[in-house]
Every structure is written in C-alpha cells, then in structure tokens.
Scaffold this active site. Structure first.
Site, mmCIF file in Angstrom:
data_model
loop_
_atom_site.group_PDB
_atom_site.id
_atom_site.type_symbol
_atom_site.label_atom_id
_atom_site.label_comp_id
_atom_site.label_asym_id
_atom_site.label_seq_id
_atom_site.Cartn_x
_atom_site.Cartn_y
_atom_site.Cartn_z
ATOM 1 N N ARG A 113 0.759 -1.262 0.022
ATOM 2 C CA ARG A 113 0.216 0.086 -0.051
ATOM 3 C C ARG A 113 0.734 1.304 0.060
ATOM 4 O O ARG A 113 0.620 2.311 -0.933
ATOM 5 C CB ARG A 113 -0.944 -0.120 1.307
ATOM 6 C CG ARG A 113 -1.899 1.127 1.292
ATOM 7 C CD ARG A 113 -2.649 1.003 2.647
ATOM 8 N NE ARG A 113 -3.717 1.874 2.863
ATOM 9 C CZ ARG A 113 -3.618 3.064 3.684
ATOM 10 N NH1 ARG A 113 -2.585 3.343 4.027
ATOM 11 N NH2 ARG A 113 -4.649 3.899 3.774
ATOM 12 N N GLN A 244 -11.107 1.637 -0.245
ATOM 13 C CA GLN A 244 -10.605 2.798 0.958
ATOM 14 C C GLN A 244 -9.513 3.909 0.472
ATOM 15 O O GLN A 244 -9.772 4.871 0.757
ATOM 16 C CB GLN A 244 -9.949 2.069 2.273
ATOM 17 C CG GLN A 244 -9.733 2.927 3.569
ATOM 18 C CD GLN A 244 -8.248 2.688 4.077
ATOM 19 O OE1 GLN A 244 -7.364 2.665 3.599
ATOM 20 N NE2 GLN A 244 -8.521 2.250 5.385
#
Length: 297
Positions: A113, A244
């Site tokens: 990420r 998200q």
C-alpha cells in the site's frame, strides 16, 4: 463495551518502538520478522532515524503499523476487543488485532500500500487541506463547485474535515472556504492526494494484493472507513479495504455508530493520542484512554 482504535499516518515519531523492543523479547522477535519481510531494517529507522527519515511513505506506514500491532500482540492476553476501527492505515492494524489477517500478511499489505501510494503521488501530484469550522455539507458543496479533482477525504470530527485533490483545485477551494467563514483552511504538508480519485493507480495495485491474501472470520466487527459501518464477513471486509484508498475516511460516522452499538470506552493503540482527541470532540461523554508501553513483559 470496549472499542480499540488504531491511528494512521502522521502519528510517527523518532525513537518509536525502541522501548518496546528493549523490554519485550516477544516484541523484539516481531521486529526481526518485520525486517526480514520488508527486506530492510525498518527497526533501525524507527529507533534511530530522524523525523525526515520517518516521513517517507514507504517507511511511515509500516512503522505506525508495527508500533500499534506489535504492542497489541505483546498484550494479547489483556486485549479483548468487542469492536475495532482504524483511521486509514490504522484499519490494517485493526484487522490484525481482530484476527482477520495475520501479522505477516498485514505488514506485507501495508508495505505494498505504502509503495503503491508513493508511486501514485509521483505520477499524479496532489495535496490535502484541513478545513475547520464549517459544516460538512457546505464543504462538500464548495468542493463540487471547484473545477478539477477536489473531494472530502477525512471526516475527522464535527467541524474538522480534510479535503484532497489536485494542488490548484485545493488552493482555490481553501480560498472559497475562508470566504464562506471557515475558521481555518490550511494546505497540509503531505506527499499526495490520499483518499481521492488520484489514488486509483494505487488502489488497483493494492486490490490485486488483497485478493491474494487469506482473510479469516474476525473475532469482533470492524467499523470500516468507507461507510462507518460494522463488518464481519471476509468478502465485505476485503471489498471495503480495496475501496478505502479512493474513498473518504468516515471517522465521525464510525465513532458515532460504535457508540450507538454500545461502545462506552475507546482505547487507542499505537503512537500518539490523535484519535482520542477526535473521539472526545465527537462525543465528550465517552471515556478515552491509550495503552502505554509500561510493564511490558
């Protein structure tokens, strides 16, 4: 009911985790595992690095994850979460503590990420700004009127909303917020436009990694950023985690829903006390505390 909450990017500080490493063999073992997984000694950067060293996204996110999760794992016998939530990056920490994913897989996802977000920031430059003292719906309305990418990114607490998007659009929006009566509208010193469409490239990269990761049935619900609602289904948790990066963090909504579902004590796990402050601004009657590093065995 106890709700355990986990901080996101911005909570890092030089020396983070050193006391934990020195006082707990279990913690030291986890740090050593982390160094192997990441392929570099992140523990050295956490313990001895400067603020600037810790500000690099590829270091910041794993560092905060490790500080939160390793401490929680050393206190596993004392932590009995009935619900969990994390702010942005903190959602990955929360998923380890409610047993949705393993420590190792959580760290791998956080590293992917962080690196994906760093690349997205370089390819699609952007920024974020904090808006204080305006109603959420007015902030949203002004964002919609600005040309270019500018969206609500973090609903932190009533009267505090962070926006994200293209640099020129953010700067113009800040002027409009001030004209509308905002107490402050301040561009933040961040590396990119997190939780906005400019993170689409990173989302695609993370989606592939999440889909390849084994998720288990959690021991308690996680209230997820994308809508502030509780989830216990592995498939739904994965789907929300993928969304998200390009969706706003609905922290105010998450806290209010946790309280409505019975939370009367919020315990922040990890560096800093930012989330405690936000919870108190959302509901001043709620008891907030943090786990500290004393008496780790």
């Amino acid at each position: 009911m106890k709700a355990y909450i986990f901080p996101g990017q911005g909570a890092q500080f030089p020396g983070m985790g050193k006391d934990l490493f020195d006082s707990s063999k279990t913690a030291a073992d986890f740090f050593n595992i982390a160094n192997e997984i990441l392929g570099f000694k992140i523990s050295n950067i956490m313990f001895n690095g400067t603020s600037e060293d810790l500000r690099q996204t590829s270091v910041t996110q794993p560092s905060i994850f490790l500080h939160s999760v390793i401490f929680a794992l050393t206190k596993e016998n004392e932590i009995t979460p009935e619900m969990v939530a994390g702010h942005s990056l903190g959602e990955f920490s929360a998923l380890v503590i409610n047993k949705s994913i393993s420590f190792e897989d959580g760290l791998k996802l956080v590293s992917i990420r962080a690196n994906a977000m760093q690349k997205a920031c370089e390819n699609n430059p952007g920024t974020m700004a904090a808006v204080l003292g305006l109603e959420d719906n007015l902030v949203e309305k002004i964002c919609e009127e600005i040309q270019g990418v500018v969206v609500a990114a973090n609903y932190n607490c009533p009267g505090q909303l962070v926006i994200s998007g293209e640099i020129n659009s953010i700067e113009l929006a800040c002027e409009k917020f001030k004209e509308a009566g905002a107490r402050r509208a301040l561009v933040l010193p961040v590396g990119g436009a997190f939780h906005s469409p400019l993170m689409e490239q990173a989302k695609n990269e993370l989606e592939d990694a999440i889909n390849k990761t084994v998720f288990s049935s959690p021991i308690c619900p996680i209230y997820q950023n994308v809508n502030g609602l509780p989830f216990s289904s592995e498939n739904e948790i994965k789907k929300n985690l993928i969304s998200q990066l390009t969706s706003p963090v609905k922290w105010t909504q998450s806290v209010n829903n946790m309280i409505a579902d019975g939370a009367n004590e919020f315990i922040e796990v990890g560096p800093g006390k930012v989330l405690q402050g936000l919870v108190r601004k959302i509901n001043r009657d709620i008891n907030c505390s943090s786990l500290n590093l004393e008496n780790v065995e």
